[in-house]
Write a protein that holds these residues in place. Structure first.
Motif, short mmCIF file in Angstrom:
data_model
loop_
_atom_site.label_atom_id
_atom_site.label_comp_id
_atom_site.label_asym_id
_atom_site.label_seq_id
_atom_site.Cartn_x
_atom_site.Cartn_y
_atom_site.Cartn_z
N THR A 284 -16.93 -13.73 -14.69
CA THR A 284 -16.72 -13.02 -13.44
C THR A 284 -15.29 -12.49 -13.44
O THR A 284 -14.37 -13.15 -13.93
N GLN A 285 -15.12 -11.29 -12.96
CA GLN A 285 -13.81 -10.64 -12.89
C GLN A 285 -13.09 -10.67 -14.23
O GLN A 285 -11.88 -10.87 -14.31
N GLY A 286 -13.89 -10.49 -15.30
CA GLY A 286 -13.32 -10.41 -16.64
C GLY A 286 -12.93 -11.74 -17.26
O GLY A 286 -12.36 -11.78 -18.36
N LYS A 287 -13.24 -12.85 -16.59
CA LYS A 287 -12.88 -14.17 -17.10
C LYS A 287 -14.14 -14.99 -17.35
O LYS A 287 -15.11 -14.92 -16.60
N THR A 288 -14.08 -15.81 -18.40
CA THR A 288 -15.19 -16.70 -18.74
C THR A 288 -14.85 -18.11 -18.27
O THR A 288 -13.71 -18.58 -18.42
N SER A 289 -15.85 -18.81 -17.71
CA SER A 289 -15.62 -20.16 -17.24
C SER A 289 -16.91 -20.96 -17.34
O SER A 289 -17.94 -20.46 -17.79
N THR A 290 -16.83 -22.21 -16.91
CA THR A 290 -17.98 -23.09 -16.84
C THR A 290 -18.21 -23.46 -15.39
O THR A 290 -17.28 -23.44 -14.57
N GLY A 291 -19.46 -23.82 -15.06
CA GLY A 291 -19.72 -24.13 -13.67
C GLY A 291 -20.96 -24.96 -13.46
O GLY A 291 -21.71 -25.26 -14.40
N VAL A 292 -21.17 -25.32 -12.20
CA VAL A 292 -22.36 -26.03 -11.76
C VAL A 292 -23.02 -25.18 -10.68
O VAL A 292 -22.35 -24.72 -9.75
N VAL A 293 -24.32 -24.96 -10.82
CA VAL A 293 -25.08 -24.22 -9.83
C VAL A 293 -25.55 -25.17 -8.74
O VAL A 293 -26.18 -26.20 -9.03
N VAL A 294 -25.20 -24.86 -7.51
CA VAL A 294 -25.64 -25.64 -6.35
C VAL A 294 -26.30 -24.68 -5.37
O VAL A 294 -25.64 -23.77 -4.86
N ASP A 295 -27.60 -24.88 -5.14
CA ASP A 295 -28.37 -23.96 -4.32
C ASP A 295 -28.22 -22.55 -4.89
O ASP A 295 -28.55 -22.32 -6.03
N SER A 296 -27.66 -21.63 -4.13
CA SER A 296 -27.50 -20.25 -4.62
C SER A 296 -26.05 -19.92 -4.89
O SER A 296 -25.65 -18.75 -4.91
N GLY A 297 -25.24 -20.96 -5.14
CA GLY A 297 -23.82 -20.76 -5.39
C GLY A 297 -23.38 -21.40 -6.69
O GLY A 297 -24.10 -22.17 -7.32
N VAL A 298 -22.14 -21.07 -7.10
CA VAL A 298 -21.57 -21.58 -8.34
C VAL A 298 -20.23 -22.25 -8.03
O VAL A 298 -19.35 -21.64 -7.41
#
Length: 278
Positions: free
Chosen positions: A8-22
């Protein structure tokens, strides 16, 4: 948990999906900014995610294949009884394994590419198991302890090349797909109790319970750990059930504009369109 790699916004990251959010784990804890790091520290990831609000709506990030450059993708051939029957292949006492390179894989909702040199582009929906701990000479009875989670895999196959070389037929650029995320193993305690369905343009092509695997996940991981030391983030694609295109009458090949989906209960759906190589 659903673990993702994203951009997102040109950056790579890791995340956890919760409901419809990150929740952007890589931003809140930079040392967990790779999939390998997250898989090695699931308890910490779980604490970080906690009740933290989402950083982005899921629809505003671009999902990447949940694998790092350091990891390998091991694939098992002819591993469903139904697929062995439709291909007329004898069952080997050991799994038949090949490797896919990173360049052959795209993420969820990114087009897979039908190569110019072939029109015999086939689909194979598969369950993928993801390694969570370094594993060497692991007994089969302990193997599930080394699995961090599960995902969906679409093993796109260029059949006219595959008949001469499995490595060639399975490794055309951007011919397969992996994702959309990794669901952690605490949510899937028994990978033999899932259902896999592949759909091409909305039409069901493959449907099977994972209890039909000839070599179950623990056996495959144990076997691979005899050959090489597995590391967190390594992927094991467990094979495909009956219904592939080249065994149908008439045969069915993926073409430009098609949409292929691999859905697995408790995980979700990996979906990709097909585009011709330019």
């Amino acid at each position: 948990m659903k673990l993702i790699k994203f951009e997102t916004q040109g950056k790579t990251s890791t995340g956890v999906v919760v409901d419809s959010g990150v929740i952007d784990i890589g931003r809140h804890a930079p040392h967990l900014g790779t999939m390998q790091a997250m898989l090695s520290a699931l308890d910490e990831v779980r604490r970080l995610a906690g009740h933290r609000p989402a950083d982005y709506p899921l629809g505003q990030v671009s999902l990447l294949a949940p694998i790092d450059a350091a990891n390998r993708m091991f694939c098992v051939g002819v591993n469903y009884k139904s697929h062995a029957e439709e291909t007329g292949r004898e069952v080997s006492p050991r799994p038949s394994v090949f490797i896919r390179v990173h360049e052959s894989i795209v993420p969820h909702e990114t087009p897979i590419i039908r190569p110019k040199v072939s029109t015999r582009f086939d689909f194979e929906g598969e369950l993928a198991a993801v390694v969570g701990q370094t594993a060497h000479l692991v007994p089969e009875r302990e193997a599930l302890q080394y699995v961090a989670g599960y995902s969906c895999f679409m093993d796109g196959s260029v059949r006219d090349y595959q008949k001469f070389s499995v490595t060639a037929g399975k490794n055309f650029d951007r011919s397969g797909a992996y994702g959309p995320w990794i669901v952690t193993a605490d949510e899937i305690p028994d990978p033999s109790r899932l259902t896999l369905t592949s759909r091409l343009n909305g039409n069901e092509m493959q449907h099977s319970g994972t209890d039909m695997l000839i070599y179950p996940v623990p056996l495959i991981l144990s076997y691979l750990s005899e050959i090489t030391t597995l590391i967190p983030g390594d992927v094991i694609a467990t094979g495909t059930p009956a219904g592939v295109g080249h065994r149908r009458d008439p045969q069915v090949w993926m073409k430009h504009g098609d949409r292929i989906e691999v859905e697995i209960t408790a995980i979700g759906t990996l979906a990709n369109t097909v585009a011709d190589e330019q």
